[in-house]
Design an enzyme around this catalytic site. Structure first.
Site, PDB file in Angstrom:
ATOM      1  NE  ARG A  94     -30.507  35.850 -92.657  1.00  0.00           N
ATOM      2  CZ  ARG A  94     -30.936  35.984 -93.919  1.00  0.00           C
ATOM      3  NH1 ARG A  94     -30.283  35.444 -94.927  1.00  0.00           N
ATOM      4  NH2 ARG A  94     -32.036  36.682 -94.173  1.00  0.00           N
ATOM      5  CG  ASP A  95     -27.775  41.442 -86.672  1.00  0.00           C
ATOM      6  OD1 ASP A  95     -26.531  41.508 -86.750  1.00  0.00           O
ATOM      7  OD2 ASP A  95     -28.497  42.445 -86.549  1.00  0.00           O
ATOM      8  CB  ILE A  96     -25.949  36.117 -82.769  1.00  0.00           C
ATOM      9  CG1 ILE A  96     -27.169  35.244 -83.048  1.00  0.00           C
ATOM     10  CG2 ILE A  96     -25.492  35.947 -81.321  1.00  0.00           C
ATOM     11  CD1 ILE A  96     -26.899  33.771 -82.943  1.00  0.00           C
ATOM     12  CB  THR A 133     -23.815  43.586 -87.477  1.00  0.00           C
ATOM     13  OG1 THR A 133     -25.223  43.730 -87.230  1.00  0.00           O
ATOM     14  CG2 THR A 133     -23.134  44.907 -87.161  1.00  0.00           C
TER      15      THR A 133
END
Length: 281
Positions: A94-96, A133
């Site tokens: 969920r935040d690559i 992000t």
């Protein structure tokens, strides 16, 4: 680390995230940055030292902040191994983004920062939390009522490649809140002919399919023509560390005299943009 007297409160703090973290620690993959260890009544964060720092940091020493495709290829190949292991375990990162991809002194690629990861109960499970992000968010995550699975990570991977190939993610000149509203309404970004080979551009386009169902899995992407063309060892990535060290010794002057863009300020302050519409992540 926390001492025994503060352990109860600390455990309560991490309880919401501990399930996916424990699952991550159990995954057998060298491309995942593991960190949670317990010793008696103490909890420690144990990290492997990644001398190169993040890919985002190393990009600062690249001409126009753009990573050469031969490095992007190796980094992507290794990231797919990490994502395959995560997704098979039911974990969504969920935040690559480039700032969450580390390079060690030997060139090993490691995916890190599982602070907003989620664990799917079944293969058919979905998440309904707007988290991550903004610039790397998939359209289904940026919806007023999010509904997504591991394919959201595939979109973020595609944006990360776009970031490395162009120097910044799409819409980087806009405020994060505006980007969240914009992503579901605009067509998926594409690399221009001058920004990468045909195979790279096709790979990014496959990751950035608007419909999650149409996006390939990590394993399918690993079998793509572009990835299969990669034969080089990760040791080649040591060249990025050498380049960065030389850049720092020369004063680390940025190619542009302009100030940081909004998304750069967020990363340098280690701020993760989080909006939630439910009580449980």
């Amino acid at each position: 680390m926390t001492n025994g007297s503060n352990f109860k409160g600390f455990w309560y703090f991490v309880l919401g995230d501990v399930e996916p973290v424990i699952e991550i620690n159990n995954i057998q993959s060298n491309d995942i940055y593991k960190r949670l260890k317990t010793y008696g009544v103490e909890m420690w964060i144990v990290m492997e030292y990644a001398q190169g720092g993040s890919v985002r940091t190393l990009m600062k020493a690249c001409p126009k902040n753009i990573v050469h495709e031969r490095y992007i290829l190796i980094i992507t190949r290794e990231l797919l191994l990490a994502l395959s292991s995560l997704h098979k375990a039911g974990v969504i990162h969920r935040d690559i983004k480039a700032a969450n991809v580390l390079i060690t002194a030997t060139g090993k690629v490691m995916l890190c920062d599982f602070g907003v990861s989620a664990l799917l109960v079944t293969n058919q499970s979905k998440r309904n939390t707007l988290i991550g992000t903004p610039y790397w968010m998939a359209p289904e995550v940026a919806q007023p009522v999010p509904n997504y699975d591991t394919k959201a990570d595939i979109w973020s991977l595609g944006i990360t490649l776009y970031e490395m190939a162009t120097g910044s993610p799409p819409h980087s000149n806009l405020d994060g809140f505006k980007v969240v509203q914009l992503i579901p309404k605009t067509k998926p970004p594409r690399l221009a002919e001058s920004e990468g080979s045909k195979d790279l551009r096709e790979f990014v386009a496959a990751c950035l399919k608007e419909s999650p169902v149409e996006r390939p899995s990590a394993d399918e992407l690993s079998r793509s023509k572009w990835i299969k063309s990669s034969k080089a060892s990760v040791s080649v990535l040591k060249e990025l560390l050498v380049q960065y060290d030389a850049w720092m010794q020369a004063g680390g002057t940025r190619a542009s005299i302009a100030g940081n863009l909004p998304w750069e300020n967020e990363e340098e302050e280690y701020v993760t943009f989080i909006l939630t519409f439910c009580n449980r992540l």
